[in-house]
Write an enzyme that holds these catalytic residues in place. Sequence first.
Site, PDB file in Angstrom:
ATOM      1  N   ASP A   1       0.851  -1.198   0.000  1.00 45.55           N
ATOM      2  CA  ASP A   1       0.000   0.000   0.000  1.00 45.55           C
ATOM      3  C   ASP A   1       0.888   1.251   0.000  1.00 45.55           C
ATOM      4  OD1 ASP A   1       0.851  -0.215   2.609  1.00 45.55           O
ATOM      5  OD2 ASP A   1      -1.126   0.042   3.516  1.00 45.55           O
TER       6      ASP A   1
ATOM      7  N   GLU B   1       8.874  -4.277  10.755  1.00 47.57           N
ATOM      8  CA  GLU B   1       9.296  -2.972  10.227  1.00 47.57           C
ATOM      9  C   GLU B   1       9.841  -2.070  11.337  1.00 47.57           C
ATOM     10  OE1 GLU B   1       6.576  -1.018   7.542  1.00 47.57           O
ATOM     11  OE2 GLU B   1       7.816   0.798   7.477  1.00 47.57           O
TER      12      GLU B   1
ATOM     13  N   ASP C   1      -1.029  -6.039  -0.341  1.00 46.04           N
ATOM     14  CA  ASP C   1      -1.403  -5.436   0.942  1.00 46.04           C
ATOM     15  C   ASP C   1      -2.904  -5.230   1.042  1.00 46.04           C
ATOM     16  OD1 ASP C   1       0.526  -4.990   2.879  1.00 46.04           O
ATOM     17  OD2 ASP C   1       1.315  -3.185   1.894  1.00 46.04           O
TER      18      ASP C   1
HETATM   19  O1  KIV Z   1       3.558  -1.131   1.765  1.00 44.22           O
HETATM   20  C1  KIV Z   1       4.750  -1.486   1.873  1.00 44.22           C
HETATM   21  O2  KIV Z   1       5.618  -1.172   1.045  1.00 44.22           O
HETATM   22  C2  KIV Z   1       5.119  -2.297   3.030  1.00 44.22           C
HETATM   23  C3  KIV Z   1       6.578  -2.562   3.249  1.00 44.22           C
HETATM   24  C4  KIV Z   1       7.190  -1.364   3.860  1.00 44.22           C
HETATM   25  C5  KIV Z   1       6.816  -3.771   4.028  1.00 44.22           C
HETATM   26  O3  KIV Z   1       4.277  -2.701   3.769  1.00 44.22           O
END
Ligand code: KIV
Length: 266
Positions: free
Chosen positions: A45, A183, A84
């Site tokens: 996302d 993270e 995501d």
């Molecule tokens: O949305 C994204 O890029 C993420 C990464 C930072 C793991 O969730």
Amino acid sequence: MKKVTVSSFARRKAAGENIVMCTAYDAPFAKFALAAGIDMMLVGDSVGTTVLGFDSTLPVTMEDMIRHTQAVRRGAPEAFLVADMPFMSYQSSLEEGIRNAGRLLKEAGADSVKLEGGAEYAELVSKMVLSGIPVMGHIGLMPQSVQVLGGYKVQGRGDAAVAKLIADAKALEAAGVFAIVLECVPEAAAAEVTQEVSVPTIGIGSGRHCSGQIQVLHDLLGLLDFKPKHAGRYAEIGELVQQALKNYCDDVKNGVFPADENIFTK
Ligand code: KIV
């Protein structure tokens, strides 16, 4: 190329082989990432900040995620794709979460979904997995909670915070996740979490002892001005693009483009 499966990632962790992930948002870059040997791609996302011009991931919708996941799938048909779950696509009810996760597999072509949250989402994760949807967890800094966290800050500092991370990771593992993104967690805390679960941990800003690493594509390639401390910078594509477009502008203004080879004579 043989397509990887969720169970292969746990085997990789047990064998001590690092897993490499990056984000992808469109077909051409997905093709490059697959050819480079990336093990799995995340349609993050983060598309909200990297591609769509928002200053957080909160405005990203299911439709955005479906559109970009479809594009990545077209660019990399054999890749293992994680998509995501965007903000408010799973937080309000179990039913809505399962329905939206299903859309990412059925309509968008993802192999699995990722959602932010720990033990409080264990029931949802378990129901998704029972429905046939592989799930990746995401704990530590959770950008969808930036308003509650008061900014993008390192998480898991202090004994209580580390204990909470471990409890969350164990709850997610028991619920059936096949991997967990960690993270922005201090390296020692990330190492502890990694030891406490059998599923792989995929770190971003969480040091060297996770089972694998993920980076945001635009950070890796130098496509954004902002450079997070944890980001690896492997190219300065932004500068190349800027220079190429300037050369094009100059050539048109100076009558150098189009040249003979760009012209149809009949
Ligand atoms: O949305 C994204 O890029 C993420 C990464 C930072 C793991 O969730």
